[in-house]
Scaffold this motif. Structure first.
Motif, PDB file in Angstrom:
ATOM      1  N   ALA A 173      48.019  38.747  55.730  1.00 44.89           N
ATOM      2  CA  ALA A 173      48.920  39.800  55.263  1.00 44.89           C
ATOM      3  C   ALA A 173      48.274  41.172  55.456  1.00 44.89           C
ATOM      4  CB  ALA A 173      49.259  39.576  53.794  1.00 44.89           C
ATOM      5  N   GLN A 174      48.991  42.095  56.099  1.00 45.76           N
ATOM      6  CA  GLN A 174      48.410  43.379  56.419  1.00 45.76           C
ATOM      7  C   GLN A 174      48.189  44.246  55.187  1.00 45.76           C
ATOM      8  OE1 GLN A 174      51.085  42.081  57.941  1.00 45.76           O
ATOM      9  NE2 GLN A 174      50.541  41.857  60.099  1.00 45.76           N
ATOM     10  N   ASP A 175      49.093  44.181  54.246  1.00 51.38           N
ATOM     11  CA  ASP A 175      48.995  45.050  53.071  1.00 51.38           C
ATOM     12  C   ASP A 175      49.290  44.218  51.830  1.00 51.38           C
ATOM     13  OD1 ASP A 175      49.067  46.984  51.116  1.00 51.38           O
ATOM     14  OD2 ASP A 175      50.132  48.438  52.352  1.00 51.38           O
ATOM     15  N   GLU A 176      48.235  43.602  51.298  1.00 54.15           N
ATOM     16  CA  GLU A 176      48.401  42.731  50.141  1.00 54.15           C
ATOM     17  C   GLU A 176      48.884  43.511  48.925  1.00 54.15           C
ATOM     18  OE1 GLU A 176      44.631  40.824  49.716  1.00 54.15           O
ATOM     19  OE2 GLU A 176      45.033  39.371  51.310  1.00 54.15           O
ATOM     20  N   ALA A 177      48.404  44.753  48.776  1.00 54.42           N
ATOM     21  CA  ALA A 177      48.800  45.561  47.622  1.00 54.42           C
ATOM     22  C   ALA A 177      50.300  45.842  47.647  1.00 54.42           C
ATOM     23  CB  ALA A 177      48.005  46.862  47.596  1.00 54.42           C
ATOM     24  N   ALA A 178      50.843  46.140  48.828  1.00 51.43           N
ATOM     25  CA  ALA A 178      52.279  46.425  48.936  1.00 51.43           C
ATOM     26  C   ALA A 178      53.100  45.173  48.624  1.00 51.43           C
ATOM     27  CB  ALA A 178      52.609  46.938  50.338  1.00 51.43           C
ATOM     28  N   MET A 179      52.630  44.025  49.105  1.00 51.13           N
ATOM     29  CA  MET A 179      53.337  42.772  48.831  1.00 51.13           C
ATOM     30  C   MET A 179      53.357  42.470  47.344  1.00 51.13           C
ATOM     31  SD  MET A 179      52.452  38.913  50.167  1.00 51.13           S
ATOM     32  CE  MET A 179      52.724  39.332  51.884  1.00 51.13           C
ATOM     33  N   LEU A 180      52.208  42.595  46.708  1.00 52.63           N
ATOM     34  CA  LEU A 180      52.130  42.309  45.279  1.00 52.63           C
ATOM     35  C   LEU A 180      52.956  43.303  44.475  1.00 52.63           C
ATOM     36  CD1 LEU A 180      50.977  40.672  42.963  1.00 52.63           C
ATOM     37  CD2 LEU A 180      48.941  42.132  43.015  1.00 52.63           C
ATOM     38  N   ASP A 181      52.883  44.575  44.830  1.00 58.58           N
ATOM     39  CA  ASP A 181      53.659  45.601  44.116  1.00 58.58           C
ATOM     40  C   ASP A 181      55.152  45.318  44.213  1.00 58.58           C
ATOM     41  OD1 ASP A 181      53.796  48.388  42.842  1.00 58.58           O
ATOM     42  OD2 ASP A 181      55.014  48.668  44.650  1.00 58.58           O
ATOM     43  N   ALA A 182      55.617  44.934  45.410  1.00 58.20           N
ATOM     44  CA  ALA A 182      57.041  44.628  45.577  1.00 58.20           C
ATOM     45  C   ALA A 182      57.442  43.416  44.753  1.00 58.20           C
ATOM     46  CB  ALA A 182      57.353  44.389  47.057  1.00 58.20           C
ATOM     47  N   ALA A 183      56.573  42.409  44.696  1.00 55.22           N
ATOM     48  CA  ALA A 183      56.872  41.206  43.918  1.00 55.22           C
ATOM     49  C   ALA A 183      56.979  41.526  42.437  1.00 55.22           C
ATOM     50  CB  ALA A 183      55.797  40.152  44.153  1.00 55.22           C
ATOM     51  N   ILE A 184      56.056  42.312  41.912  1.00 57.40           N
ATOM     52  CA  ILE A 184      56.064  42.653  40.484  1.00 57.40           C
ATOM     53  C   ILE A 184      57.292  43.489  40.140  1.00 57.40           C
ATOM     54  CG2 ILE A 184      54.872  43.997  38.712  1.00 57.40           C
ATOM     55  CD1 ILE A 184      52.235  43.105  40.041  1.00 57.40           C
ATOM     56  N   LYS A 185      57.616  44.453  40.990  1.00 57.88           N
ATOM     57  CA  LYS A 185      58.735  45.358  40.700  1.00 57.88           C
ATOM     58  C   LYS A 185      60.092  44.692  40.851  1.00 57.88           C
ATOM     59  CE  LYS A 185      56.318  49.680  41.567  1.00 57.88           C
ATOM     60  NZ  LYS A 185      56.180  50.875  42.452  1.00 57.88           N
ATOM     61  N   ALA A 186      60.128  43.501  41.467  1.00 55.41           N
ATOM     62  CA  ALA A 186      61.376  42.735  41.525  1.00 55.41           C
ATOM     63  C   ALA A 186      61.696  42.083  40.179  1.00 55.41           C
ATOM     64  CB  ALA A 186      61.293  41.675  42.610  1.00 55.41           C
ATOM     65  N   HIS A 187      60.741  42.108  39.238  1.00 52.36           N
ATOM     66  CA  HIS A 187      60.908  41.618  37.872  1.00 52.36           C
ATOM     67  C   HIS A 187      61.287  40.136  37.769  1.00 52.36           C
ATOM     68  CE1 HIS A 187      60.288  45.589  36.264  1.00 52.36           C
ATOM     69  NE2 HIS A 187      61.261  46.074  37.012  1.00 52.36           N
ATOM     70  N   PRO A 188      60.571  39.274  38.466  1.00 53.53           N
ATOM     71  CA  PRO A 188      60.737  37.841  38.193  1.00 53.53           C
ATOM     72  C   PRO A 188      60.050  37.504  36.872  1.00 53.53           C
ATOM     73  CG  PRO A 188      58.907  38.145  39.689  1.00 53.53           C
ATOM     74  CD  PRO A 188      59.503  39.519  39.464  1.00 53.53           C
ATOM     75  N   ARG A 189      60.263  36.298  36.396  1.00 46.84           N
ATOM     76  CA  ARG A 189      59.530  35.880  35.206  1.00 46.84           C
ATOM     77  C   ARG A 189      58.046  35.714  35.511  1.00 46.84           C
ATOM     78  NH1 ARG A 189      63.110  31.533  31.761  1.00 46.84           N
ATOM     79  NH2 ARG A 189      65.176  32.381  32.197  1.00 46.84           N
ATOM     80  N   LYS A 190      57.752  35.238  36.724  1.00 48.99           N
ATOM     81  CA  LYS A 190      56.367  34.999  37.123  1.00 48.99           C
ATOM     82  C   LYS A 190      56.170  35.397  38.583  1.00 48.99           C
ATOM     83  CE  LYS A 190      55.390  30.825  34.331  1.00 48.99           C
ATOM     84  NZ  LYS A 190      54.981  29.397  34.427  1.00 48.99           N
ATOM     85  N   VAL A 191      54.965  35.859  38.885  1.00 46.36           N
ATOM     86  CA  VAL A 191      54.492  35.941  40.261  1.00 46.36           C
ATOM     87  C   VAL A 191      53.332  34.957  40.366  1.00 46.36           C
ATOM     88  CG1 VAL A 191      53.468  37.371  42.058  1.00 46.36           C
ATOM     89  CG2 VAL A 191      55.170  38.358  40.504  1.00 46.36           C
ATOM     90  N   VAL A 192      53.469  33.971  41.236  1.00 46.52           N
ATOM     91  CA  VAL A 192      52.458  32.932  41.407  1.00 46.52           C
ATOM     92  C   VAL A 192      51.750  33.179  42.737  1.00 46.52           C
ATOM     93  CG1 VAL A 192      52.023  30.458  41.621  1.00 46.52           C
ATOM     94  CG2 VAL A 192      53.769  31.295  40.030  1.00 46.52           C
ATOM     95  N   ILE A 193      50.425  33.302  42.687  1.00 42.94           N
ATOM     96  CA  ILE A 193      49.650  33.671  43.872  1.00 42.94           C
ATOM     97  C   ILE A 193      48.676  32.549  44.206  1.00 42.94           C
ATOM     98  CG2 ILE A 193      48.150  35.412  44.902  1.00 42.94           C
ATOM     99  CD1 ILE A 193      49.085  37.296  42.582  1.00 42.94           C
ATOM    100  N   LYS A 194      48.796  32.019  45.407  1.00 41.06           N
ATOM    101  CA  LYS A 194      47.896  30.959  45.865  1.00 41.06           C
ATOM    102  C   LYS A 194      46.650  31.590  46.480  1.00 41.06           C
ATOM    103  CE  LYS A 194      48.061  26.738  48.682  1.00 41.06           C
ATOM    104  NZ  LYS A 194      48.944  25.947  49.591  1.00 41.06           N
ATOM    105  N   ARG A 195      45.476  31.162  45.996  1.00 35.40           N
ATOM    106  CA  ARG A 195      44.227  31.759  46.446  1.00 35.40           C
ATOM    107  C   ARG A 195      43.197  30.673  46.737  1.00 35.40           C
ATOM    108  NH1 ARG A 195      44.545  35.979  48.597  1.00 35.40           N
ATOM    109  NH2 ARG A 195      42.634  36.972  47.915  1.00 35.40           N
ATOM    110  N   PRO A 196      42.229  30.966  47.609  1.00 40.30           N
ATOM    111  CA  PRO A 196      41.078  30.061  47.719  1.00 40.30           C
ATOM    112  C   PRO A 196      40.391  29.963  46.362  1.00 40.30           C
ATOM    113  CG  PRO A 196      41.069  31.719  49.463  1.00 40.30           C
ATOM    114  CD  PRO A 196      42.123  32.137  48.493  1.00 40.30           C
ATOM    115  N   LEU A 197      39.809  28.824  46.057  1.00 44.71           N
ATOM    116  CA  LEU A 197      39.271  28.587  44.719  1.00 44.71           C
ATOM    117  C   LEU A 197      38.350  29.707  44.256  1.00 44.71           C
ATOM    118  CD1 LEU A 197      39.089  26.690  42.300  1.00 44.71           C
ATOM    119  CD2 LEU A 197      37.210  25.510  43.461  1.00 44.71           C
ATOM    120  N   LYS A 198      37.488  30.171  45.143  1.00 46.24           N
ATOM    121  CA  LYS A 198      36.531  31.211  44.758  1.00 46.24           C
ATOM    122  C   LYS A 198      36.864  32.563  45.375  1.00 46.24           C
ATOM    123  CE  LYS A 198      32.765  27.906  44.078  1.00 46.24           C
ATOM    124  NZ  LYS A 198      31.371  27.505  44.423  1.00 46.24           N
ATOM    125  N   GLY A 199      38.093  32.715  45.834  1.00 44.61           N
ATOM    126  CA  GLY A 199      38.502  33.977  46.447  1.00 44.61           C
ATOM    127  C   GLY A 199      38.762  35.050  45.410  1.00 44.61           C
TER     128      GLY A 199
END
Length: 226
Positions: A173-199
């Motif tokens: 993803a080129q701009d992770e901050a923009a993706m996350l900001d858009a997800a939060i501002k869409a006002h879902p109940r949850k934003v679930v983010i898949k990450r490497p275990l130690k990422g």
């Protein structure tokens, strides 16, 4: 039909749209490989399903902002979510569309993929449309799933082959901050983010809670609490 980069081609192999490389690697979408995971007793124990579960919602909706080959969305659909899948890469989207079409003809998979709708395009724009209240925006999801890590860091030979091919098509993803900001501002109940275990946390955002396995973890943000 989209045109893959040099050294790759899309071919029909045994009825499946298949990505083939000049050096002999190939891959296609095949949801029948996931049938065991989709059994009710198994799917309820999946880390993603546990992270995405919402209380008091009979017909939960999810938006998978980084669909890839659709395995995560398949799990959510098997758990009862109506899932909208966004994939911006045209070749991956074509492979996923073909996998969904073939799965619809498999009796065990048909009711699951019936709850999955693929959109070829940019999920960030769709999420921003939700935040702005645009009339053409998708239905507001209860859960937004983000999986910006790429390729998945697993050790099986099949995933290594898949990762090698997909890495030639798509970049992180080129701009992770923009993706996350858009997800939060869409006002879902949850934003679930898949990450490497130690990422690291995505864009530095500390989750409300985490559900972790041996190789990956799910960071859960609750926009109402941010």
């Amino acid at each position: 039909m989209p045109r893959p980069p040099e050294g790759l081609s899309l071919e029909r192999v045994d009825g499946a749209l298949t990505l083939v490389s000049d050096d002999g690697l190939s891959m296609c979408g095949d949801f029948t490989r996931e049938l065991r995971r989709l059994r009710p007793a198994n799917v309820s124990r999946e880390l993603l399903v546990r992270a995405a579960r919402v209380r008091g919602c009979d017909h939960p909706r999810a938006l998978d902002a980084t669909a890839g080959m659709g395995e995560d969305s398949l799990l959510l659909a098997a758990a009862g979510f109506d899932v909208t899948l966004y994939e911006h890469d045209p070749v991956i989207a074509a492979l996923l569309a073909d996998a969904l079409e073939r799965a619809a003809a498999v009796p065990e998979l048909a009711p699951v993929v019936a709850r999955m709708r693929l959109v070829r395009g940019d999920s960030v724009g769709a999420l921003r449309a939700l935040a702005d209240g645009d009339a053409g925006a998708p239905d507001r999801p209860d859960v937004v799933l983000l999986d910006p890590m790429f390729p998945e860091r697993r050790k099986s030979a099949s995933v290594k082959k898949k990762a090698q091919l997909l890495q030639r098509l798509e970049r992180p993803a080129q701009d992770e901050a923009a993706m996350l900001d858009a997800a939060i501002k869409a006002h879902p109940r949850k934003v679930v983010i898949k990450r490497p275990l130690k990422g690291p946390f995505l864009a530095g955002a500390k989750p409300v809670y985490q559900i972790a396995g041996k190789a990956v973890r799910y960071d859960v943000l609750v926009p109402a609490q941010l």
